[in-house]
Design an enzyme around this catalytic site. Structure first.
Site, PDB file in Angstrom:
ATOM      1  CB  CYS A 129     -13.489  11.155  -5.593  1.00 27.81           C
ATOM      2  SG  CYS A 129     -12.897  10.624  -7.389  1.00 27.81           S
ATOM      3  CB  CYS A 187     -19.577   9.743 -11.572  1.00 30.28           C
ATOM      4  SG  CYS A 187     -18.768  11.229 -11.760  1.00 30.28           S
TER       5      CYS A 187
END
Length: 331
Positions: free
Chosen positions: A231, A118
């Site tokens: 991302c 993440c």
């Protein structure tokens, strides 16, 4: 009951956040990990331990797919904090607390190495996690800006990411210390609808898809020749981007960090004598006496979410594809 568990976990981890740590422990690199591992006798039990993968949602599955492809004999446990997703709009202290809770859960599962898959969590909690668990190799994510800068011929690259990642120190340190000295302009771009679009199935008729098409054209007109997906959700629409770039005949390359992360994990496993392939080689040597088969059976992914739903399970199975074995974690 859920609140009690959360509060207990945060209370347990808080002292680790507040401790004063020497700068030499700021990050665990390959040398640090080797130093710790050198004092430990590595057994097959250690090698058979799983690799932990954590993300605020299901985007980190794109990293898992790279890991499973490069390291097919390893076992993986995935922690998705779907109760608190998304992280990108949260403040830094909240992201750090939630990340430490996830890392602690993976530590309790006996993981030999942890990947914080993440970008937002890596930006605000990677250093703290490494200080709290100095004997566990922890790999974090930063958008693949360095290879984009090196590959750029126009001197202009763009980064698609969440607000937390775009404002985080990991990315901005690379911009200041690497992109700028190499005379490369970095354009940051954030669209809050990209993650929901991925999780909804990525319809090409959706407004988000059209907005992405337009933005790619804008990038091209501005001279961008490298587009970084910052991302973990975004690699799932990489094919869509490549198709659009080809149709519009644009000179833009698309880069994500999944493959580099998998290579880094492979290096750390080898350096610490923790690779499950060492056990596979032993078994293969024994089995060759009775069989000539050389097929690799990939262990199923163990998936745990802090909040389950039928929609989540369907999404996970769609993103992984039919070839990936999957089992859900149960207490």
């Amino acid at each position: 009951m859920k609140m009690d568990i959360k509060n207990q976990t945060v209370e347990k981890l808080r002292p680790c956040v507040d401790i004063s740590v020497d700068q030499s422990l700021k990050a665990i690199d390959l040398v640090d990990v080797n130093k710790h591992a050198g004092n430990t006798v590595v057994s097959d039990k250690n090698r058979s331990a799983p690799i932990g993968v954590f993300d605020s949602g299901v985007g980190g599955l794109s990293v898992y797919l790279h890991l499973a492809q490069q390291l097919p004999t390893e076992r993986y446990v995935y922690y998705a904090d779907t109760l608190n997703v998304p992280y990108g709009n949260r403040d830094s202290e909240d992201i750090e607390t939630l990340t430490l809770k996830a890392v602690e859960w993976l530590h309790q599962q006996g993981c030999k190495l942890i990947v914080i898959a993440c970008n937002s969590a890596s930006a605000y909690a990677l250093d703290t996690a490494r200080r709290c668990y100095p004997h566990i190799p922890i790999v974090g994510l930063v958008p693949a800006l360095k290879p984009a800068v090196l590959a750029s011929k126009s001197g202009h690259v763009a980064v698609l990411a969440t607000k937390a990642t775009l404002n985080g120190t990991l990315l901005n340190d690379v911009i200041i210390n690497f992109a700028q000295p190499n005379n490369t302009v970095v354009t940051k771009y954030f669209d809050p609808q990209l993650v929901p679009w991925v999780e909804a199935g990525m319809s090409e008729q959706d407004e988000t898809a059209e907005r992405l098409r337009q933005q790619v054209r804008i990038f091209a007109n501005e001279g961008v020749d490298q587009l970084v997906l910052g991302c973990t959700h975004y690699p799932f629409f990489k094919t869509f981007l490549l198709d659009e770039i080809a149709q519009q005949q644009l000179s833009i390359q698309v880069i994500d960090s999944g493959q580099a992360i998998a290579e880094r994990v492979r290096q750390l496993l080898i350096a610490n004598n923790l690779s499950a392939s060492l056990m596979s080689e032993k078994r293969e040597n024994l089995s060759q006496k009775t069989s000539n088969k050389n097929t690799i059976t990939r262990p199923p992914l163990t998936f745990h979410a802090t909040k389950y739903s039928d929609r989540l399970c369907a999404l996970v199975e769609r993103l992984l594809g039919t070839e990936m074995a999957l089992q859900y974690y149960s207490h």
